[in-house]
Design a protein around this motif. Structure first.
Motif, PDB file in Angstrom:
ATOM      1  N   MET A   1      -6.973   6.262  -7.155  1.00 22.46           N
ATOM      2  CA  MET A   1      -7.651   5.510  -6.103  1.00 22.46           C
ATOM      3  C   MET A   1      -6.711   5.377  -4.921  1.00 22.46           C
ATOM      4  N   SER A   2      -7.279   5.559  -3.758  1.00 26.35           N
ATOM      5  CA  SER A   2      -6.403   5.483  -2.609  1.00 26.35           C
ATOM      6  C   SER A   2      -7.143   5.008  -1.388  1.00 26.35           C
ATOM      7  N   SER A   3      -6.379   4.533  -0.439  1.00 27.25           N
ATOM      8  CA  SER A   3      -6.923   4.081   0.827  1.00 27.25           C
ATOM      9  C   SER A   3      -5.860   4.248   1.889  1.00 27.25           C
ATOM     10  N   HIS A   4      -5.843   5.242   2.767  1.00 24.74           N
ATOM     11  CA  HIS A   4      -4.874   5.378   3.851  1.00 24.74           C
ATOM     12  C   HIS A   4      -5.612   5.802   5.109  1.00 24.74           C
ATOM     13  N   ASN A 143       0.652  -5.804  22.240  1.00 23.46           N
ATOM     14  CA  ASN A 143      -0.509  -6.674  22.125  1.00 23.46           C
ATOM     15  C   ASN A 143      -1.246  -6.521  20.802  1.00 23.46           C
ATOM     16  N   ASP A 144      -0.925  -5.462  20.055  1.00 19.35           N
ATOM     17  CA  ASP A 144      -1.580  -5.230  18.768  1.00 19.35           C
ATOM     18  C   ASP A 144      -0.751  -5.717  17.586  1.00 19.35           C
ATOM     19  N   ARG A 145       0.364  -6.388  17.852  1.00 20.43           N
ATOM     20  CA  ARG A 145       1.258  -6.762  16.762  1.00 20.43           C
ATOM     21  C   ARG A 145       0.668  -7.833  15.856  1.00 20.43           C
ATOM     22  N   CYS A 146      -0.437  -8.445  16.269  1.00 24.26           N
ATOM     23  CA  CYS A 146      -1.101  -9.434  15.420  1.00 24.26           C
ATOM     24  C   CYS A 146      -1.860  -8.773  14.277  1.00 24.26           C
ATOM     25  N   ARG A 147      -1.992  -7.452  14.317  1.00 24.91           N
ATOM     26  CA  ARG A 147      -2.745  -6.720  13.287  1.00 24.91           C
ATOM     27  C   ARG A 147      -1.830  -5.838  12.461  1.00 24.91           C
ATOM     28  N   GLY A 148      -2.107  -5.769  11.169  1.00 24.11           N
ATOM     29  CA  GLY A 148      -1.428  -4.838  10.286  1.00 24.11           C
ATOM     30  C   GLY A 148      -2.463  -4.050   9.504  1.00 24.11           C
ATOM     31  N   GLU A 149      -2.116  -2.823   9.115  1.00 22.58           N
ATOM     32  CA  GLU A 149      -3.052  -1.975   8.382  1.00 22.58           C
ATOM     33  C   GLU A 149      -2.568  -1.762   6.953  1.00 22.58           C
ATOM     34  N   LEU A 150      -3.472  -1.955   6.014  1.00 22.03           N
ATOM     35  CA  LEU A 150      -3.176  -1.815   4.600  1.00 22.03           C
ATOM     36  C   LEU A 150      -3.546  -0.430   4.105  1.00 22.03           C
ATOM     37  N   GLY A 151      -2.671   0.147   3.303  1.00 25.27           N
ATOM     38  CA  GLY A 151      -2.973   1.426   2.672  1.00 25.27           C
ATOM     39  C   GLY A 151      -2.416   1.462   1.266  1.00 25.27           C
ATOM     40  N   TYR A 152      -3.014   2.255   0.380  1.00 28.38           N
ATOM     41  CA  TYR A 152      -2.520   2.335  -0.990  1.00 28.38           C
ATOM     42  C   TYR A 152      -3.000   3.619  -1.655  1.00 28.38           C
ATOM     43  N   ALA A 153      -2.308   3.999  -2.704  1.00 29.14           N
ATOM     44  CA  ALA A 153      -2.680   5.156  -3.515  1.00 29.14           C
ATOM     45  C   ALA A 153      -2.217   4.894  -4.935  1.00 29.14           C
ATOM     46  N   LEU A 154      -2.992   5.343  -5.904  1.00 32.06           N
ATOM     47  CA  LEU A 154      -2.661   5.113  -7.308  1.00 32.06           C
ATOM     48  C   LEU A 154      -2.934   6.367  -8.106  1.00 32.06           C
ATOM     49  N   ALA A 155      -2.040   6.709  -9.022  1.00 33.28           N
ATOM     50  CA  ALA A 155      -2.234   7.858  -9.904  1.00 33.28           C
ATOM     51  C   ALA A 155      -3.576   7.726 -10.618  1.00 33.28           C
ATOM     52  N   SER A 156      -4.338   8.792 -10.665  1.00 34.10           N
ATOM     53  CA  SER A 156      -5.705   8.732 -11.186  1.00 34.10           C
ATOM     54  C   SER A 156      -5.763   8.305 -12.648  1.00 34.10           C
ATOM     55  N   LYS A 157      -4.689   8.509 -13.381  1.00 37.07           N
ATOM     56  CA  LYS A 157      -4.625   8.103 -14.788  1.00 37.07           C
ATOM     57  C   LYS A 157      -4.850   6.604 -14.936  1.00 37.07           C
ATOM     58  N   TYR A 158      -4.519   5.845 -13.890  1.00 37.74           N
ATOM     59  CA  TYR A 158      -4.565   4.382 -13.976  1.00 37.74           C
ATOM     60  C   TYR A 158      -5.762   3.775 -13.241  1.00 37.74           C
ATOM     61  N   GLY A 160      -9.464   2.328 -12.562  1.00 39.02           N
ATOM     62  CA  GLY A 160     -10.413   1.576 -13.370  1.00 39.02           C
ATOM     63  C   GLY A 160      -9.813   0.495 -14.243  1.00 39.02           C
ATOM     64  N   LYS A 161      -8.534   0.161 -14.032  1.00 36.91           N
ATOM     65  CA  LYS A 161      -7.861  -0.848 -14.842  1.00 36.91           C
ATOM     66  C   LYS A 161      -7.542  -2.128 -14.077  1.00 36.91           C
ATOM     67  N   GLY A 162      -7.989  -2.217 -12.846  1.00 34.84           N
ATOM     68  CA  GLY A 162      -7.736  -3.409 -12.043  1.00 34.84           C
ATOM     69  C   GLY A 162      -6.355  -3.475 -11.424  1.00 34.84           C
ATOM     70  N   ILE A 163      -5.596  -2.387 -11.497  1.00 34.62           N
ATOM     71  CA  ILE A 163      -4.218  -2.393 -11.016  1.00 34.62           C
ATOM     72  C   ILE A 163      -4.156  -2.514  -9.496  1.00 34.62           C
ATOM     73  N   VAL A 164      -4.949  -1.711  -8.787  1.00 36.10           N
ATOM     74  CA  VAL A 164      -4.919  -1.768  -7.331  1.00 36.10           C
ATOM     75  C   VAL A 164      -5.421  -3.123  -6.826  1.00 36.10           C
ATOM     76  N   THR A 165      -6.437  -3.656  -7.468  1.00 31.41           N
ATOM     77  CA  THR A 165      -6.939  -4.972  -7.077  1.00 31.41           C
ATOM     78  C   THR A 165      -5.830  -6.008  -7.166  1.00 31.41           C
TER      79      THR A 165
END
Length: 236
Positions: A1-4, A143-158, A160-165
């Motif tokens: 699972m990933s989000s970038h 002027n954009d320093r008030c915002r940050g962007e979240l990204g993540y990636a997880l090995a597919s083996k893991y 559906g186990k709630g790890i990224v959450t």
């Protein structure tokens, strides 16, 4: 699972000269050390999870039950290259990411050395200190320093186990204290990436809308869903 983009595979990787604030000394219950809470996070963020019952417990340095693996966030470094390559070479992981699947260890080493290590907030998601994914918050300037962007990636083996959450909850519960200038944490997710959308919604991010034809991803112009969590929102 990933989000970038950092599309939260996740969001774009950028650097930030962090602002300073008065240091406060805290004791880490997990590693028993003391640390200064400034604009940089403590290296040890831990929690325990019981996969058999799907329980998520707060970070207190104790395992929920004997034998349950410990979930932690720590800096990703060159010693993690073999573990990094497990998810970086997986087409399933990179599908919704802005980066392409890695094909050489040398490219992975270059990425960790030149992008990850200098990054202001980039962590390995670990089980019993073994890196199984990554999570980061990219900073903005001016002027954009008030915002940050979240990204993540997880090995597919893991998946559906709630790890990224759990990992996203750990970041969301600490980042506004570590970066006091931050007012908004946001994530951009491909409209077809239902898994990442569910993760963000479970943590409390608000779905704000769809950015139509927002970015070219893997050769196609894609629609992205934008999510946000504010410093004033209830923290997970």
């Amino acid at each position: 699972m990933s989000s970038h983009m950092s599309v939260a595979c996740g969001s774009s990787i950028s650097s930030l000269k962090s602002s300073t604030k008065a240091a406060m000394i805290f004791g880490c219950p997990a590693c028993k050390s003391t640390f200064l809470l400034t604009t940089q996070p403590h290296a040890c963020l831990t929690t325990s999870i019981d996969f058999s019952k799907g329980l998520h417990m707060e970070a207190d340095g104790k395992q929920g039950q004997e034998g349950s693996p410990e979930l932690s966030l720590r800096p990703l470094d060159l010693s993690d290259i073999d573990d990094f390559m497990v998810w970086a070479t997986d087409d399933k992981v990179s599908r919704f990411c802005t980066w392409d699947t890695y094909t050489s260890k040398e490219a992975g080493i270059d990425y960790i050395k030149n992008i990850v290590i200098p990054h202001p907030w980039f962590k390995a998601i670990c089980l019993d200190n073994k890196a199984i994914g990554s999570i980061f918050v990219s900073a903005n300037n001016g002027n954009d320093r008030c915002r940050g962007e979240l990204g993540y990636a997880l090995a597919s083996k893991y998946w559906g186990k709630g790890i990224v959450t759990r990992a996203v909850k750990m970041v969301a519960s600490s980042i506004f204290n570590e970066w006091p200038h931050l007012e908004r944490l946001e994530a951009l997710v491909d409209v077809e990436n239902g898994g990442s959308q569910r993760v963000l919604e479970k943590v409390g991010f608000q779905r704000e809308g769809v950015l139509r034809k927002f970015v070219i991803l893997k050769g196609r112009c894609r629609d992205l869903v934008i999510y946000s969590l504010l410093s004033t929102d209830p923290q997970p």
